[in-house]
Design an enzyme around this catalytic site. Structure first.
Site, PDB file in Angstrom:
ATOM      1  N   TYR A 294      -2.195  -0.444  10.239  1.00  0.00           N
ATOM      2  CA  TYR A 294      -2.275  -0.832   8.834  1.00  0.00           C
ATOM      3  C   TYR A 294      -0.984  -0.455   8.099  1.00  0.00           C
ATOM      4  O   TYR A 294      -0.391  -1.285   7.400  1.00  0.00           O
ATOM      5  CB  TYR A 294      -3.474  -0.138   8.184  1.00  0.00           C
ATOM      6  CG  TYR A 294      -3.663  -0.465   6.726  1.00  0.00           C
ATOM      7  CD1 TYR A 294      -4.267  -1.657   6.339  1.00  0.00           C
ATOM      8  CD2 TYR A 294      -3.254   0.417   5.733  1.00  0.00           C
ATOM      9  CE1 TYR A 294      -4.451  -1.969   4.995  1.00  0.00           C
ATOM     10  CE2 TYR A 294      -3.427   0.126   4.392  1.00  0.00           C
ATOM     11  CZ  TYR A 294      -4.034  -1.065   4.030  1.00  0.00           C
ATOM     12  OH  TYR A 294      -4.205  -1.371   2.701  1.00  0.00           O
TER      13      TYR A 294
ATOM     14  N   SER B 172       0.853  -1.191   0.000  1.00  0.00           N
ATOM     15  CA  SER B 172       0.000   0.000   0.000  1.00  0.00           C
ATOM     16  C   SER B 172       0.882   1.232   0.000  1.00  0.00           C
ATOM     17  O   SER B 172       2.000   1.202   0.526  1.00  0.00           O
ATOM     18  CB  SER B 172      -0.883   0.017   1.253  1.00  0.00           C
ATOM     19  OG  SER B 172      -1.515   1.280   1.405  1.00  0.00           O
TER      20      SER B 172
END
Length: 253
Positions: free
Chosen positions: A163, A150
């Protein structure tokens, strides 16, 4: 991609019923790659995707596992090998946000259970599956491993520190694996998307986040799938993080 280089190979795609996983399965199947479809809860979508891929002339079956449970991941891998054979391609795509606190959230709003669960799904299971697949890849002197990271890994992102850290962990993992097994015909890379619509994670996108994307729109699953397609078909590309973020970051991180 030269279809002949991967035709008849077997790929496991985790989180395969979601937007990016599904788009990647369709893209690889067009090159004759057989697909092991992993899903967690959505068996209906997994079955429908298997039927769709089979109509393209490839073998496709679906397998259930909670990626936060290592025993289930081991079982799922064993079931794939038993019913479809050893894996040539592994796309570690499954991921979870677990909880969203945003860019302005407080770190104390992420408890350790949330942190641990996020890491198990996003990092631990990806490591475990890679560990299970690499020995056969080395033995046959061919393997393609791709991690779905990501943009959060390099920027902190918009979800939270649990995350972002679970995704940046994939980068260190990838760099070590790529350098260790390059001589064995095994490539290892990561794709790092920014905000991709048509996915469960972005089912309700915050329009405010568009301000960070210079191209002025969110990404599409097919745009990430095309990168994975390239990485699977390219034997000379390894140890790379390919960032697809609409211009959010400059260069690589």
């Amino acid at each position: 991609m030269h279809s002949e280089s991967v035709r008849g190979k077997l790929a496991l795609i985790t989180g395969c019923t979601g937007g990016i996983g599904r788009a990647t399965a369709v893209a690889l199947a067009k090159h004759g790659v057989n697909i092991a479809i992993h899903y967690n809860a959505n068996s209906g979508n997994a079955a429908a995707l298997a039927d769709e891929l089979s109509e393209q002339g490839v073998k496709a079956s679906y397998f259930q596992a909670d990626m936060g449970n290592y025993d289930e991941v081991r079982r799922m891998h064993a079931e794939v090998v038993e019913s479809m054979g050893h894996l040539d391609v592994l796309f570690n795509n499954a991921g979870t946000t677990t909880k969203v606190i945003g860019r302005a959230g407080a770190i104390e709003d992420v408890d350790m259970d949330v942190f641990e669960r996020t890491w198990r799904v996003n990092s631990g299971s990806s490591f475990l599956l890679t560990q299970l697949c690499v020995p056969h890849m080395v033995k046959q002197q061919f393997g393609r491993i791709v991690f779905n990271s990501s943009v959060a890994a390099g920027t902190g992102g918009v979800i939270g520190p649990h995350y972002a850290s679970s995704k940046s962990a994939l980068h260190g993992m990838m760099h070590w694996i790529a350098q260790r097994y390059a001589k064995d015909g095994v490539t290892c890379n990561a794709v790092a998307p920014a905000l991709i619509v048509g996915t469960e994670m972005m089912s309700n996108p915050n329009p405010e986040n568009l301000k960070m994307i210079p191209v002025g729109r969110f990404g599409q699953p097919e745009e990430i799938a095309s990168i994975v397609e390239m990485l699977v078909g390219n034997a000379y590309m390894t140890n790379k993080i390919i960032v697809a973020d609409g211009g959010w970051t400059a260069g690589a991180f």
